[in-house]
Design a protein around this motif. Sequence first.
Motif, PDB file in Angstrom:
ATOM      1  N   SER A 143      44.945  50.476  44.332  1.00  0.00           N
ATOM      2  CA  SER A 143      45.992  49.558  44.785  1.00  0.00           C
ATOM      3  C   SER A 143      45.396  48.398  45.571  1.00  0.00           C
ATOM      4  O   SER A 143      44.420  48.562  46.307  1.00  0.00           O
ATOM      5  CB  SER A 143      47.005  50.300  45.665  1.00  0.00           C
ATOM      6  OG  SER A 143      47.957  49.402  46.198  1.00  0.00           O
ATOM      7  N   HIS A 145      47.971  46.270  46.981  1.00  0.00           N
ATOM      8  CA  HIS A 145      49.133  45.934  47.804  1.00  0.00           C
ATOM      9  C   HIS A 145      49.534  47.043  48.773  1.00  0.00           C
ATOM     10  O   HIS A 145      50.358  46.812  49.659  1.00  0.00           O
ATOM     11  CB  HIS A 145      50.343  45.606  46.923  1.00  0.00           C
ATOM     12  CG  HIS A 145      50.164  44.413  46.040  1.00  0.00           C
ATOM     13  ND1 HIS A 145      51.125  44.005  45.136  1.00  0.00           N
ATOM     14  CD2 HIS A 145      49.128  43.538  45.919  1.00  0.00           C
ATOM     15  CE1 HIS A 145      50.693  42.926  44.490  1.00  0.00           C
ATOM     16  NE2 HIS A 145      49.491  42.629  44.948  1.00  0.00           N
ATOM     17  N   ASP A 230      51.827  48.586  42.367  1.00  0.00           N
ATOM     18  CA  ASP A 230      51.701  47.353  43.130  1.00  0.00           C
ATOM     19  C   ASP A 230      52.825  46.361  42.868  1.00  0.00           C
ATOM     20  O   ASP A 230      53.234  45.626  43.772  1.00  0.00           O
ATOM     21  CB  ASP A 230      50.349  46.696  42.842  1.00  0.00           C
ATOM     22  CG  ASP A 230      49.232  47.273  43.696  1.00  0.00           C
ATOM     23  OD1 ASP A 230      49.523  48.110  44.566  1.00  0.00           O
ATOM     24  OD2 ASP A 230      48.058  46.884  43.506  1.00  0.00           O
TER      25      ASP A 230
END
Length: 252
Positions: A143, A145, A230
Amino acid sequence: MTDRPFLLLRGLARESRYWGDFTGYLAKTFPDRPILTPDIPGNGPFWQQTSPSSIGAMTQSLRSQLTIAGPMDIIGLSMGGMIALDWMNRFREDIASGILINTSASPLSPFYQRLRWQTYPALFRPGRLDINRREQLYLNLTSRHHQLDADLLKQWQAWQQEHPVSQANTLRQLRAAASFRWTQRTLQPVLIAASQTDQLVDFRCNTALASALHCELIVHPTAGHDLPLDDPGWLCDQIKQWLTQLAIDLIK
């Protein structure tokens, strides 16, 4: 197409719960369509079983779980994309279209692009990391985010405590993914969704696959490997636009 099922396939050592909010976004975008999220042996509720040693065997296992007949739209992330390609080629009547997310195949891309070297401590020696540390590393790798999302990390850690993926099964899945080879162009329409800042799989793997399949490639500029995590809203919007255009082209 309005009630055609979606079949969702996750990646390496990940069970279906890791789809997270994406399934909710997908259900909201396509409210009349069933969403199927089977797990391969070794993951999720089947964590005590032995994982298949090939992508083809994973396809067979997942297919045996289904109680709904095709055609379906298949969505595969990472190793799930490899299973999707195998499924589309071997059981063509099951699949109407494929959406492949941050996936790869040999011989289209070299091994060092299909799996970045930074992932090796988490994937090749998972037994040397406790579950909590391993999930933190997985989150950081997949990820862009949510790396500082403490609540999400706790949820992932709890899932692994409940359904721990063994070191042996992780390595079996890794070998299956590494040995997967692309051999023929699919007959069904395919959309490839890629993350420009993927830290797990080199972005160029997606461009190589899109070129080989002669299919459309869409790119998210900031998401990580787990694009459904995300930016689930963006991905669902893109899928809706693509499927709508397919339906229009079909009646022309």
